[in-house]
Design a protein around this motif. Sequence first.
Motif, PDB file in Angstrom:
ATOM      1  N   VAL A 390       0.839  -1.200   0.000  1.00  0.00           N
ATOM      2  CA  VAL A 390       0.000   0.000   0.000  1.00  0.00           C
ATOM      3  C   VAL A 390       0.876   1.253   0.000  1.00  0.00           C
ATOM      4  O   VAL A 390       0.639   2.205  -0.770  1.00  0.00           O
ATOM      5  N   GLU A 391       1.917   1.275   0.824  1.00  0.00           N
ATOM      6  CA  GLU A 391       2.805   2.441   0.876  1.00  0.00           C
ATOM      7  C   GLU A 391       3.497   2.655  -0.457  1.00  0.00           C
ATOM      8  O   GLU A 391       3.600   3.787  -0.965  1.00  0.00           O
ATOM      9  N   ALA A 392       3.977   1.567  -1.063  1.00  0.00           N
ATOM     10  CA  ALA A 392       4.700   1.684  -2.330  1.00  0.00           C
ATOM     11  C   ALA A 392       3.791   2.176  -3.452  1.00  0.00           C
ATOM     12  O   ALA A 392       4.205   2.971  -4.304  1.00  0.00           O
ATOM     13  N   VAL A 393       2.555   1.718  -3.471  1.00  0.00           N
ATOM     14  CA  VAL A 393       1.647   2.084  -4.558  1.00  0.00           C
ATOM     15  C   VAL A 393       1.115   3.500  -4.380  1.00  0.00           C
ATOM     16  O   VAL A 393       1.152   4.320  -5.313  1.00  0.00           O
ATOM     17  N   VAL A 394       0.599   3.826  -3.173  1.00  0.00           N
ATOM     18  CA  VAL A 394       0.006   5.162  -2.997  1.00  0.00           C
ATOM     19  C   VAL A 394       1.055   6.252  -3.091  1.00  0.00           C
ATOM     20  O   VAL A 394       0.751   7.400  -3.441  1.00  0.00           O
ATOM     21  N   GLY A 395       2.321   5.932  -2.802  1.00  0.00           N
ATOM     22  CA  GLY A 395       3.377   6.933  -2.935  1.00  0.00           C
ATOM     23  C   GLY A 395       3.644   7.323  -4.371  1.00  0.00           C
ATOM     24  O   GLY A 395       4.262   8.353  -4.631  1.00  0.00           O
ATOM     25  N   ARG A 396       3.185   6.494  -5.317  1.00  0.00           N
ATOM     26  CA  ARG A 396       3.414   6.761  -6.737  1.00  0.00           C
ATOM     27  C   ARG A 396       2.146   7.217  -7.461  1.00  0.00           C
ATOM     28  O   ARG A 396       2.175   7.411  -8.671  1.00  0.00           O
ATOM     29  N   LEU A 397       1.044   7.329  -6.738  1.00  0.00           N
ATOM     30  CA  LEU A 397      -0.194   7.747  -7.384  1.00  0.00           C
ATOM     31  C   LEU A 397      -0.135   9.224  -7.722  1.00  0.00           C
ATOM     32  O   LEU A 397       0.305  10.041  -6.900  1.00  0.00           O
TER      33      LEU A 397
END
Length: 777
Positions: A390-397
């Motif tokens: 979740v951290e890795a994905v939302v940080g790139r949104l």
Amino acid sequence: MSLRQWSRDLGMGFRFAFTGGRESWGRVLLTAVGVGLGVALLLLTTAIPNALQVRSDREYARADSTYSGQAIPPRADNTLLVADVDTEFRGQGVRGRQLEPEGSKAPLPPGVGKFPAPGEMVVSPALQELLNSQDGKLLRERLPYRVTGTIGETGLIGSAELAFYAGGDGLGPKVNGSAVTRIDTFQPRKAPSERMDPVLLLLVLVVFVVLLMPVGVFIAAAVRFGGERRDRRLAALRLVGSDSRMTRRIAAGEALAGALLGLIFGIGFFLIGRQIAGSIELFDVSVFPSYLNPTPTLALLVAIAVPAAAVGVTLLALRGVVIEPLGVVRTARPARRRLWWRLLLPLGGLALLYPMIGQGRTNGDFNQFMVVGGVILLLVGITALLPWIVEAVVGRLGSGGVAWQLAVRRLQLSSGTAARMVNGIAVAVAGAIALQMVFSGVSNDYTEDTGQDVSRAQMTVRLPSKVPLAEADRQLKQTKGVRHTLALSDGAVADRRKEPVNAANLTVGDCAALRQVAKLPSCRDGDVFTVQNAEYDTATPKLGKPGRKLYIDPSYSTSRGKEVVWTMPQGIKQAAQGKDPTGWAREGILATPGALPAKAAPAISGGVYVGLDESVPDAREYVRNTAARLDPLADSTAMAATSEARRFESIRTGLFVGAACVLLLIGASLLVSQLEQLRERKRLLSALVAFGTRRRTLSLSVLWQTAIPITLGLVLASAVGLTLGAVLLRMASTPVRVDWSSVLAMTGIGAGVVLVVTLFSLPPLLRLMRPEGLRTE
């Protein structure tokens, strides 16, 4: 650090939880409700083995059958005649017995105070309720007895069981050891234990782990409800001199207070749930509340583990939070989560399961500790990997609409909180996918083809020998919902009156009926046919000769027959073997009714194969009612193309029942967690509304905050579930096949639970989005 200091700090936190005002009480109650729901389900789960054992013991204690090779006792003052009159009503089995005591000391069935007289019956409470309802009209026609009492709990295996004992009369001449038998005692013993198939044992272990893991994950999340407000309150403690370690121990004491109160709530919820369980039936399984008694050892383990987990989870959660005298440093950019140790959990689980790959059911039982440990590590790996993902994905949104930006920014600030919300549903979906794969993969090993041709007939009606087959066939033909019938009688012929050397099957029916089960050259009433060259049949060529004296229904040392003399007529014809609708390849001698002596009728038993008009509602019930009018001992059975092993079916039923309970818990946990998150952000929501943000935008942002982590969680759950399912199938020596429709169904159910919870949280969200929420005291 001394134990005294620990206890003092934990005690201070315990007192703060109950004396910190309305806010503290609200957090404690929220935690207690969450933990209580989890504890209640844990207690119910620990009670399942005892409930199943009690059901089995009750079933065994009322056993009244005479098994093959078991001698029927002679008539005496302590004997009881028992006739099996089981039936079925709209898919539900109805256990029925006719009882005729042969003396004053005849044994009473469990749960029955006195024997019903002929024309009377005692019934289970569930059956009485059904008979008194409008839905029970057809069943009342089938049971023409006057109800004089109810069966007690000791005589039933479940609160929803349909059962009755009716008074019998004239059962003595009908004793045959199967439909009617004589006993001198019931079985007041426990059911014998049987060795379970290793693959079934593997399924049981995995089912319990899969059902309990989401509960444990939920309890771990529940003790952190209201964590942000609690941490801000703890900052005040730093102003009066406590250090960071002491502050964390005080926080753990608060969590301990919620967990202990949750234990009390859990016991209350369990007692309520136990009473409710006595009034419901899931997947044809029901229990009495008294069955649900948790195993003391497991209950003690729950009582110790839950408070210990509350303290441990709280200390673990606070390790990355800096509580200073002037506030809590939580909003600064946290250190990036590390991936390497999170991968060790699922890899460790695979390492534990790998040595058992290929073991199957032929190499002994699976190592229970390795199975449980491996599955737990794989499922716990989800809870460790999901925050990182979740951290890795939302940080790139990237950018988007206002609702999207609000949701993404909130997730970027508190991705761990978002992951905790969906951990439980992700673990449950992963376990469900794995189990669905295993059940689908091994189902063929526990499902066998019955050989029955359900396109030719859908029911069979077996009749006692005293019932004229022609009359039974006529009445069944006239029954509502019946398309066609096939009437045949069966018996045996032999070369001697008693203890014959050669014996063969005898099938009796008119020409039209015989043509349904064999290929005949020509036929008229009075003809006799022999089926030649049938596999394993060596007696027919010796017996089927013109002028040969045979005996219909000979006697054996284990049974008494009618021993009717029959002289084979001239002009015996040969027939080619065929099969009846049940798949039985008819062999031996085929005869039309005119070829048999008049005395032969009681020596053979009749049966009618019934074809139904499936468009007629309750067609099967009309057939069963007609059969019951012909004779209460008539056996009406629905045909099926396949049959499933009973234990395999029971395990799958247990999974469905448990999964239904876990889904309810997960839904409740998500709702509580969602409400807790909204309560934490009450002022923020009010401020956004005060500055002109549309409520529709805020509602969409809440939806996005739920949808993004749940999507990531379901993707991860699918990957872990497919991996676990493949490994378990390889352990069972079964080819790996993926039923994608089931995978999509499991993920769809998980997403549906989240959607329903989100919809339920919208009304309180709208109430919180008011400018008045900015007011403070």
